[in-house]
Design a protein around this motif. Structure first.
Motif, PDB file in Angstrom:
ATOM      1  N   SER A 205       0.819  -1.216   0.000  1.00  0.00           N
ATOM      2  CA  SER A 205       0.000   0.000   0.000  1.00  0.00           C
ATOM      3  C   SER A 205       0.849   1.262   0.000  1.00  0.00           C
ATOM      4  N   LYS A 206       1.922   1.259   0.777  1.00  0.00           N
ATOM      5  CA  LYS A 206       2.776   2.440   0.886  1.00  0.00           C
ATOM      6  C   LYS A 206       3.425   2.797  -0.456  1.00  0.00           C
ATOM      7  N   TYR A 207       3.800   1.772  -1.227  1.00  0.00           N
ATOM      8  CA  TYR A 207       4.518   2.005  -2.481  1.00  0.00           C
ATOM      9  C   TYR A 207       3.687   1.679  -3.724  1.00  0.00           C
ATOM     10  N   LYS A 208       2.374   1.533  -3.576  1.00  0.00           N
ATOM     11  CA  LYS A 208       1.554   1.065  -4.700  1.00  0.00           C
ATOM     12  C   LYS A 208       1.589   1.969  -5.921  1.00  0.00           C
ATOM     13  N   GLU A 209       1.905   3.231  -5.749  1.00  0.00           N
ATOM     14  CA  GLU A 209       1.984   4.135  -6.893  1.00  0.00           C
ATOM     15  C   GLU A 209       3.306   3.990  -7.642  1.00  0.00           C
ATOM     16  N   HIS A 210       4.221   3.172  -7.108  1.00  0.00           N
ATOM     17  CA  HIS A 210       5.554   3.054  -7.691  1.00  0.00           C
ATOM     18  C   HIS A 210       5.848   1.662  -8.244  1.00  0.00           C
ATOM     19  N   HIS A 211       4.828   0.824  -8.362  1.00  0.00           N
ATOM     20  CA  HIS A 211       4.991  -0.497  -8.975  1.00  0.00           C
ATOM     21  C   HIS A 211       3.675  -0.885  -9.638  1.00  0.00           C
ATOM     22  N   THR A 212       3.719  -1.972 -10.396  1.00  0.00           N
ATOM     23  CA  THR A 212       2.530  -2.391 -11.150  1.00  0.00           C
ATOM     24  C   THR A 212       1.953  -3.715 -10.662  1.00  0.00           C
ATOM     25  N   TYR A 213       2.371  -4.173  -9.508  1.00  0.00           N
ATOM     26  CA  TYR A 213       1.915  -5.458  -8.985  1.00  0.00           C
ATOM     27  C   TYR A 213       0.568  -5.342  -8.279  1.00  0.00           C
ATOM     28  N   THR A 214      -0.161  -6.442  -8.287  1.00  0.00           N
ATOM     29  CA  THR A 214      -1.345  -6.547  -7.433  1.00  0.00           C
ATOM     30  C   THR A 214      -0.827  -6.803  -6.020  1.00  0.00           C
ATOM     31  N   ASN A 215      -1.699  -6.714  -5.035  1.00  0.00           N
ATOM     32  CA  ASN A 215      -1.309  -6.978  -3.653  1.00  0.00           C
ATOM     33  C   ASN A 215      -0.681  -8.364  -3.543  1.00  0.00           C
ATOM     34  N   GLU A 216      -1.385  -9.350  -4.067  1.00  0.00           N
ATOM     35  CA  GLU A 216      -0.896 -10.734  -3.990  1.00  0.00           C
ATOM     36  C   GLU A 216       0.410 -10.899  -4.771  1.00  0.00           C
ATOM     37  N   GLY A 217       0.497 -10.297  -5.944  1.00  0.00           N
ATOM     38  CA  GLY A 217       1.703 -10.389  -6.755  1.00  0.00           C
ATOM     39  C   GLY A 217       2.903  -9.748  -6.078  1.00  0.00           C
ATOM     40  N   PHE A 218       2.687  -8.612  -5.440  1.00  0.00           N
ATOM     41  CA  PHE A 218       3.750  -7.916  -4.711  1.00  0.00           C
ATOM     42  C   PHE A 218       4.283  -8.807  -3.586  1.00  0.00           C
ATOM     43  N   VAL A 219       3.380  -9.359  -2.796  1.00  0.00           N
ATOM     44  CA  VAL A 219       3.770 -10.213  -1.666  1.00  0.00           C
ATOM     45  C   VAL A 219       4.523 -11.438  -2.177  1.00  0.00           C
ATOM     46  N   GLN A 220       4.014 -12.072  -3.235  1.00  0.00           N
ATOM     47  CA  GLN A 220       4.688 -13.252  -3.786  1.00  0.00           C
ATOM     48  C   GLN A 220       6.075 -12.899  -4.313  1.00  0.00           C
ATOM     49  N   TRP A 221       6.218 -11.749  -4.979  1.00  0.00           N
ATOM     50  CA  TRP A 221       7.512 -11.326  -5.505  1.00  0.00           C
ATOM     51  C   TRP A 221       8.509 -11.157  -4.357  1.00  0.00           C
ATOM     52  N   VAL A 222       8.084 -10.469  -3.303  1.00  0.00           N
ATOM     53  CA  VAL A 222       8.975 -10.224  -2.163  1.00  0.00           C
ATOM     54  C   VAL A 222       9.362 -11.549  -1.501  1.00  0.00           C
ATOM     55  N   GLU A 223       8.399 -12.423  -1.303  1.00  0.00           N
ATOM     56  CA  GLU A 223       8.702 -13.719  -0.686  1.00  0.00           C
ATOM     57  C   GLU A 223       9.696 -14.508  -1.535  1.00  0.00           C
ATOM     58  N   ARG A 224       9.453 -14.571  -2.837  1.00  0.00           N
ATOM     59  CA  ARG A 224      10.298 -15.348  -3.747  1.00  0.00           C
ATOM     60  C   ARG A 224      11.712 -14.759  -3.841  1.00  0.00           C
ATOM     61  N   ASN A 225      11.839 -13.453  -3.980  1.00  0.00           N
ATOM     62  CA  ASN A 225      13.141 -12.832  -4.189  1.00  0.00           C
ATOM     63  C   ASN A 225      13.943 -12.632  -2.913  1.00  0.00           C
ATOM     64  N   ASN A 226      13.315 -12.828  -1.771  1.00  0.00           N
ATOM     65  CA  ASN A 226      14.020 -12.708  -0.490  1.00  0.00           C
ATOM     66  C   ASN A 226      14.080 -14.036   0.254  1.00  0.00           C
ATOM     67  N   ASP A 227      13.469 -15.058  -0.319  1.00  0.00           N
ATOM     68  CA  ASP A 227      13.410 -16.378   0.307  1.00  0.00           C
ATOM     69  C   ASP A 227      12.882 -16.286   1.744  1.00  0.00           C
ATOM     70  N   VAL A 228      11.741 -15.603   1.870  1.00  0.00           N
ATOM     71  CA  VAL A 228      11.092 -15.433   3.176  1.00  0.00           C
ATOM     72  C   VAL A 228       9.596 -15.702   3.033  1.00  0.00           C
ATOM     73  N   ARG A 229       8.946 -15.854   4.148  1.00  0.00           N
ATOM     74  CA  ARG A 229       7.487 -15.941   4.193  1.00  0.00           C
ATOM     75  C   ARG A 229       6.989 -14.671   4.869  1.00  0.00           C
ATOM     76  N   ALA A 230       5.932 -14.105   4.350  1.00  0.00           N
ATOM     77  CA  ALA A 230       5.389 -12.846   4.877  1.00  0.00           C
ATOM     78  C   ALA A 230       5.098 -12.957   6.375  1.00  0.00           C
ATOM     79  N   GLU A 231       4.582 -14.093   6.780  1.00  0.00           N
ATOM     80  CA  GLU A 231       4.194 -14.277   8.180  1.00  0.00           C
ATOM     81  C   GLU A 231       5.410 -14.352   9.108  1.00  0.00           C
ATOM     82  N   ALA A 232       6.581 -14.664   8.565  1.00  0.00           N
ATOM     83  CA  ALA A 232       7.773 -14.856   9.395  1.00  0.00           C
ATOM     84  C   ALA A 232       8.622 -13.591   9.534  1.00  0.00           C
ATOM     85  N   LEU A 233       8.248 -12.505   8.866  1.00  0.00           N
ATOM     86  CA  LEU A 233       9.035 -11.274   8.961  1.00  0.00           C
ATOM     87  C   LEU A 233       8.931 -10.682  10.357  1.00  0.00           C
ATOM     88  N   LYS A 234      10.049 -10.128  10.806  1.00  0.00           N
ATOM     89  CA  LYS A 234      10.058  -9.501  12.129  1.00  0.00           C
ATOM     90  C   LYS A 234      10.827  -8.190  12.049  1.00  0.00           C
TER      91      LYS A 234
END
Length: 102
Positions: free
Chosen positions: A54-83
């Motif tokens: 939401s904070k950066y939505k004007e600066h990328h073209t991903y959907t919410n789900e696509g953004f989360v999946q991209w971050v998880e895949r490219n950082n080898d993390v799970r959204a729920e495990a971030l701290k």
């Protein structure tokens, strides 16, 4: 006559292998260079990948789900495990950092 056909097929096979190798190299190189310009964001208390979307939505073209999946895949993390304190790469160009922080 039979040897000529085998030679022709060998040429085709070698050509296909060379094209496949060159294509794979180009794909890997393009993907690795693509991430160089992206931002690293330090996770703060209460941050989620959905909030970053939401904070950066004007600066990328991903959907919410696509953004989360991209971050998880490219950082080898799970959204729920971030701290807090974790750093993640997000698909937002580096020059957008100044715009987003204003």
């Amino acid at each position: 006559m039979e040897k000529r056909r085998q030679g022709g097929w060998s040429f085709v096979i070698v050509l296909v292998v060379i094209i496949a190798i060159m294509g794979s190299y180009s794909y890997v190189k393009a993907n690795s260079e693509e991430n160089i310009d992206y931002m690293n964001v330090k996770i703060e208390e209460g941050d989620t990948l959905w909030a970053l979307y939401s904070k950066y939505k004007e600066h990328h073209t991903y959907t919410n789900e696509g953004f989360v999946q991209w971050v998880e895949r490219n950082n080898d993390v799970r959204a729920e495990a971030l701290k807090p304190g974790d750093t993640v790469l997000i698909p937002v160009k580096m020059d957008m950092k100044q715009v987003a922080s204003k």
